[in-house]
Design an enzyme around this catalytic site. Sequence first.
Site, PDB file in Angstrom:
ATOM      1  N   ASP A 181       5.063 -13.436  -2.523  1.00 32.81           N
ATOM      2  CA  ASP A 181       4.163 -12.606  -1.746  1.00 32.81           C
ATOM      3  C   ASP A 181       3.956 -13.188  -0.349  1.00 32.81           C
ATOM      4  O   ASP A 181       3.772 -14.403  -0.198  1.00 32.81           O
ATOM      5  CB  ASP A 181       2.823 -12.561  -2.492  1.00 32.81           C
ATOM      6  CG  ASP A 181       1.840 -11.584  -1.899  1.00 32.81           C
ATOM      7  OD1 ASP A 181       2.103 -10.381  -1.958  1.00 32.81           O
ATOM      8  OD2 ASP A 181       0.790 -12.031  -1.370  1.00 32.81           O
ATOM      9  N   GLU A 188       8.893 -11.254   0.015  1.00 28.35           N
ATOM     10  CA  GLU A 188       8.245 -10.249   0.868  1.00 28.35           C
ATOM     11  C   GLU A 188       8.296 -10.795   2.297  1.00 28.35           C
ATOM     12  O   GLU A 188       7.335 -11.325   2.826  1.00 28.35           O
ATOM     13  CB  GLU A 188       6.796 -10.012   0.440  1.00 28.35           C
ATOM     14  CG  GLU A 188       6.240  -8.797   1.142  1.00 28.35           C
ATOM     15  CD  GLU A 188       4.733  -8.671   1.087  1.00 28.35           C
ATOM     16  OE1 GLU A 188       4.233  -7.565   1.318  1.00 28.35           O
ATOM     17  OE2 GLU A 188       4.036  -9.674   0.834  1.00 28.35           O
TER      18      GLU A 188
HETATM   19  C1  GLC Z   1       1.359  -8.436  -0.215  1.00 28.72           C
HETATM   20  C2  GLC Z   1       1.181  -7.480  -1.356  1.00 28.72           C
HETATM   21  C3  GLC Z   1      -0.007  -6.624  -1.072  1.00 28.72           C
HETATM   22  C4  GLC Z   1      -1.216  -7.516  -0.914  1.00 28.72           C
HETATM   23  C5  GLC Z   1      -0.974  -8.599   0.136  1.00 28.72           C
HETATM   24  C6  GLC Z   1      -2.018  -9.665   0.097  1.00 28.72           C
HETATM   25  O1  GLC Z   1       1.599  -7.772   0.976  1.00 28.72           O
HETATM   26  O2  GLC Z   1       2.341  -6.714  -1.541  1.00 28.72           O
HETATM   27  O3  GLC Z   1      -0.225  -5.659  -2.067  1.00 28.72           O
HETATM   28  O4  GLC Z   1      -2.306  -6.739  -0.540  1.00 28.72           O
HETATM   29  O5  GLC Z   1       0.248  -9.256  -0.101  1.00 28.72           O
HETATM   30  O6  GLC Z   1      -1.854 -10.468  -1.034  1.00 28.72           O
END
Ligand code: GLC
Length: 555
Positions: A222, A281
Amino acid sequence: MNPASVTLALLAVSTSLSSAPIASNRWYDHAVIYEIYPRSFQDTNGDGIGDLNGITARLDYLKELGVDAIWITPFFPSPNFDFGYDISDYTSVAPEYGTLHDWNKLVAEANKRGIRILIDFVLNHTSDQHPWFKESRSSRTNPKRDWYVWRSGGGPDQPPTHWTSIFGGYTWTWDAPTTQWYYHIFLPQQPDVNWRNPQLRNAMYNVVRFWLDHGASGFRLDATPYLFEDPAFPEDPHPPQPGAEAALKPYNSGRPENHEVLREMRKILDSHPGNPVLLGESSTATIEDLAKVYGTNHDEIQLPMDFLFGNLTTLDAAVFKKQVDAAQLQLGGQTPVFFFSSHDHPRQWSTFGDGAHNDQIAKLTAALTLAQHGCVLLYYGEEIGMGTMPADQLKTVPIGPKRPRADDRDGERTPMQWDLAKNASFTNGEPWLPVETGADRYNVATEKQNPDSIYSWYSKLLKLRHDDAAFREGAYIPLDSGNRDVFAFGRKAGSGEMALIVLNTSPKDQTVSITGTSGGWPNFRKLLMASPQAELPTSQTFTIAAYGVMIATTE
Ligand code: GLC
């Protein structure tokens, strides 16, 4: 068996010399990873919230669909300020999702079916209710004080910097008892951990080891760009407005220190059997930055998600071509990762649909991603054309114990639509979020009966990716369609067959004149898939229907 399936069955036999992706040590290079938002996939205990046993119960469905792996978004204990992305215990299962025993059962059943499981690792921040943070904030001298990012600033009214958080407001929250500010790129309830602290680092790596030892095949990391901040904490002379544009500033993201952590984490994975994988991500501002996320020696994230592609929201062949060409040709041969929808991105059917041809357009965007060389993320429900719940409808959904707070992204998090029964068979109880109104038409059971449904289309595309060498291991061949509304590309494995994929993103029939195939125009002998029905192109100039998709092969 219809003629198309016979063709596919024959192709499967004729290409069985190459190893199936699941058996190869780089299984992920070509995987379809199915993203499950566990709260909304399948409830088995009637509380209206999906659970791990629900995923286990649906593994046969996933196997039949043909996914290689699933990525489950967080199912760990959490106060749910950000629906699980604020974790208060990394190595347990939240009671609403089940138990560690349920997890073990899920892993065992998934293994039997050759499906791998990736879990979400939220490594940039914890919940403010995590025991680490509770200790850290308890006093300035607590041994865990340095596990988070604390600064004094100029006192209670003067934060250390005027940086803006992705979720709005400043990135700093004042802690009155210890008279310091703590840093958070997301919500105040999501304090950033301090990756410069060796003990914190080790504790996080132990989380990685724990889940690998418990059968995880990898991690979706993440918010990877945000692990480190510029240690000088420079003031931003032009702070951005709160919101997404707050992200990706040189002082808050993409810091060189990130690489060291990712390399260390990758080493831990590489020392485990089963070729586990890191899916990142990894938002970046440019394709050059994305290329760096793999690591100079390919020793960091194997699968960084391509947000330059994933953030596209307009149906535009020329833009798709530009971004796909970049991903396929400018990442130094590393595996691109394509996706459009997710628990953070509205659904394809709604985003790209024009209101009249949404089903056809959903088939087009499916082929655009699934016919690519590389890894593809498939968000649950895309394969049946689920829509995003409109904002005005979302506003009427009550807040309560099951839905402690509203989130704009809930529109793409509605329950999976299995059949025509009450609540689409997601739950026997009251679902935490209502089933989307399209469920009577867009559901697994109904669509399985219809060879022209979105489900059947996805299912054929997934079979093609497994059974046909050009789609399984073929390189991407950039082509020029001679028409800015039509995106054409090829796939070819070694000296084998060449496949041609043609996508018309416009509401009108379009004539193309395709160039870029080496050695002249190949003899395409078989139409593998087409929607609407189409003729096999006999020359490089032909017409493709409005929003049409055509896939042909020389085989
Ligand atoms: C990432 C996740 C998202 C979340 C953010 C903070 O972007 O995909 O859903 O709100 O991290 O953890």
